[in-house]
Scaffold this active site. Structure first.
Site, PDB file in Angstrom:
ATOM      1  CB  SER A   1      -1.153  -0.048   0.989  1.00  0.00           C
ATOM      2  OG  SER A   1      -0.390  -0.194   2.475  1.00  0.00           O
TER       3      SER A   1
ATOM      4  CG  HIS B   1      -1.066  -5.320   1.726  1.00  0.00           C
ATOM      5  ND1 HIS B   1      -0.037  -5.041   2.854  1.00  0.00           N
ATOM      6  CD2 HIS B   1      -0.817  -3.974   1.460  1.00  0.00           C
ATOM      7  CE1 HIS B   1       0.459  -3.820   3.059  1.00  0.00           C
ATOM      8  NE2 HIS B   1      -0.017  -3.229   2.241  1.00  0.00           N
TER       9      HIS B   1
ATOM     10  CG  HIS C   1       6.072  -9.242   8.278  1.00  0.00           C
ATOM     11  ND1 HIS C   1       6.994  -8.655   7.667  1.00  0.00           N
ATOM     12  CD2 HIS C   1       4.957  -8.622   8.146  1.00  0.00           C
ATOM     13  CE1 HIS C   1       6.570  -7.291   7.191  1.00  0.00           C
ATOM     14  NE2 HIS C   1       5.347  -7.388   7.529  1.00  0.00           N
TER      15      HIS C   1
ATOM     16  NE  ARG D   1       2.380  -4.468  12.502  1.00  0.00           N
ATOM     17  CZ  ARG D   1       2.377  -4.600  11.114  1.00  0.00           C
ATOM     18  NH1 ARG D   1       1.876  -3.590  10.342  1.00  0.00           N
ATOM     19  NH2 ARG D   1       2.880  -5.596  10.388  1.00  0.00           N
TER      20      ARG D   1
ATOM     21  CG  ASP E   1      -2.867  -9.275   9.303  1.00  0.00           C
ATOM     22  OD1 ASP E   1      -3.146  -8.237   9.593  1.00  0.00           O
ATOM     23  OD2 ASP E   1      -2.405  -9.524   8.222  1.00  0.00           O
TER      24      ASP E   1
HETATM   25  C1  MLT Z   1       2.139  -4.177   6.449  1.00  0.00           C
HETATM   26  O1  MLT Z   1       1.575  -3.677   7.600  1.00  0.00           O
HETATM   27  O2  MLT Z   1       2.222  -3.134   5.579  1.00  0.00           O
HETATM   28  C2  MLT Z   1       2.289  -5.432   6.503  1.00  0.00           C
HETATM   29  O3  MLT Z   1       2.969  -6.078   7.678  1.00  0.00           O
HETATM   30  C3  MLT Z   1       3.094  -5.857   5.302  1.00  0.00           C
HETATM   31  C4  MLT Z   1       4.479  -5.376   5.078  1.00  0.00           C
HETATM   32  O4  MLT Z   1       5.057  -4.688   5.828  1.00  0.00           O
HETATM   33  O5  MLT Z   1       5.098  -5.870   3.965  1.00  0.00           O
END
Ligand code: MLT
Length: 435
Positions: free
Chosen positions: A242, A272, A318, A327, A373
């Site tokens: 994103s 994602h 991850h 987190r 998540d």
């Molecule tokens: C994020 O929060 O964007 C995800 O953990 C994915 C990432 O860091 O690539």
């Protein structure tokens, strides 16, 4: 108290000089090599972007500017009587690098509350969407349609000077962030509450508190969860899908509304942001099959069945992190305090002990540890938000803080259109002397 835009103007001037002199001295320094596998492999590990707002350390996890999650939990202003950081404060930190005072945070809450109204054509559009259109598609469509309000697009069309770009971008960013809770809440009410209207914004309340009221929730603990949830999901350095998409699209000088909508479309992908809905689907299946007091052996067996059938265990592993996602830890602490006896939380907590060992035993995966998540849906569900298809919208609201703060910096530093070189397989073969 300081005015955010004036403070930012000072910081931008300093950083422009700092970056200029760094580039003059070290601009041609080599910082890496690229292998053929990296080119085929999602550019993993290639340092190719500048993002000032946050940095993802493989072991320590995300750092917002210089601060870890435990630090922001401690240092950022809270609501009166609250324990969780206010996202307005985190936005201030991401944008300026400075921890704001309570009064400065209140000034942001007020600004966002004042700009919350959604243009009427966007309300009409949302109200006309069919119920089977995914909430993420509704969300991005509404964000895009808000670009009727773009000051940046207008200023660009009027031929404003380049060194003013960041100022119009900042104005758009503040306006856009302010409108995300009412947009998101309208989608929620239309889809899951028979289209009942969202409550009016209260100029005295903070952003998250207005958001949860608009969604129709009145438990103050849910609002506290939302403050934490939005703060910790806000930014994950610049390379995730994103953030990278927002940066890429905005590099064509697309305005903040359409650039952000592009990034949110990336967030809607299952690899994602959609991950948070998948975890709860998997946990619910597990819960239905085994019940919440399943033994360790039964859980291990279920995990093995999932892994052996070639599926991944959602919520674990991850691409960058090599330890438990901080987190996740922040949400776990919240759950231990507020919902220690919730059966779904206990299930997730037991999996936290079991899954990493099972994945490691497969011997193929470097990071078996849980990501954010793995728990977020469990907490939302506990407070009554059971509509799993909606979960990613909440991450979208949060992701605006990091990506939009970064976009202001892209403009301030005059970053150019992004245009990496691509290769054909034959071209790569020639390059390495394979043919
Ligand atoms: C994020 O929060 O964007 C995800 O953990 C994915 C990432 O860091 O690539």
């Amino acid at each position: 108290a300081t005015d955010l835009k004036s403070l930012l103007a000072e910081k931008i001037q300093e950083q422009q000089v700092y970056v200029k002199s760094f580039r003059e001295q070290y601009g041609s320094k080599v910082i890496g090599e690229i292998t053929v596998d990296q080119v085929y492999g999602g550019m993993r590990g290639i340092r190719g972007l500048v993002t000032e707002t946050s940095y993802l350390h493989p072991e320590d996890g995300i750092k917002f500017r210089d601060f870890t999650i435990p630090q922001i939990k401690k240092l950022l202003p809270k609501s009166p009587g609250g324990n969780e950081p206010l996202p307005e404060g985190l936005f201030w930190l991401l944008l300026t690098g400075e921890v704001p005072s309570a009064e400065e945070v209140r000034s942001v809450s007020k600004m966002w509350a004042e700009k919350a109204e959604i243009p009427p054509h966007v309300v009409t559009m949302l109200n006309n969407f069919p119920a089977h259109l995914h909430p993420m598609s509704q969300f991005t469509a509404a964000i895009m349609a808000c670009n009727t309000e773009s000051k940046f697009a207008k200023a660009y069309a009027d031929g404003v000077s380049k060194n003013m770009y960041w100022e119009y971008t900042f104005d758009d960013v503040m306006n856009l962030i302010a409108k995300l809770p009412p947009i998101a809440a309208t989608i929620y009410k239309n889809l899951y509450r028979n289209g009942s209207p969202i409550s009016a914004v209260d100029l005295e309340k903070d952003w998250s508190s207005n958001f949860t009221s608009m969604l129709g929730y009145d438990n103050p603990d849910f609002t506290e969860l939302m403050r934490l949830y939005i703060s910790i999901h806000s930014d994950h350095e610049g390379g995730n899908v994103s953030a990278h998409t927002v940066h890429l699209v905005a590099s064509a000088l697309s305005d903040p509304y359409i650039s952000f909508a592009a990034g949110i479309n990336g967030l809607a992908g299952p690899l994602h942001g959609l991950g948070s809905q998948e975890v709860l689907e998997w946990l619910t299946e597990l819960h239905n099959d085994l019940s919440s007091d399943a033994t360790e052996a039964q859980l291990k067996d279920f995990v093995w069945q999932t892994l052996k059938s070639g599926q991944v265990v959602p919520g674990f592993g991850h691409d960058v992190l090599r330890r438990t996602d901080p987190r996740y830890t922040a949400l776990r602490e919240f759950a231990l305090k507020h919902l220690p006896d919730d059966p779904m939380f206990n299930l997730a907590n037991n999996l936290y002990r079991i899954v990493p060992q099972s994945i490691l035993a497969l011997g193929k995966i470097k990071n078996p540890w849980p990501t954010v998540d793995g728990l977020s849906g469990v907490l939302l569900r506990y407070y009554g938000m059971k509509e799993i298809h909606y979960y990613t919208v909440l991450i979208g609201v949060s992701r605006a803080l990091g990506t939009m703060a970064s976009l202001v910096w892209d403009r301030a530093l005059g970053l150019p259109i992004e245009r990496p070189k691509s290769m054909t397989t034959d071209g790569l073969m020639k390059l390495v002397g394979a043919v």
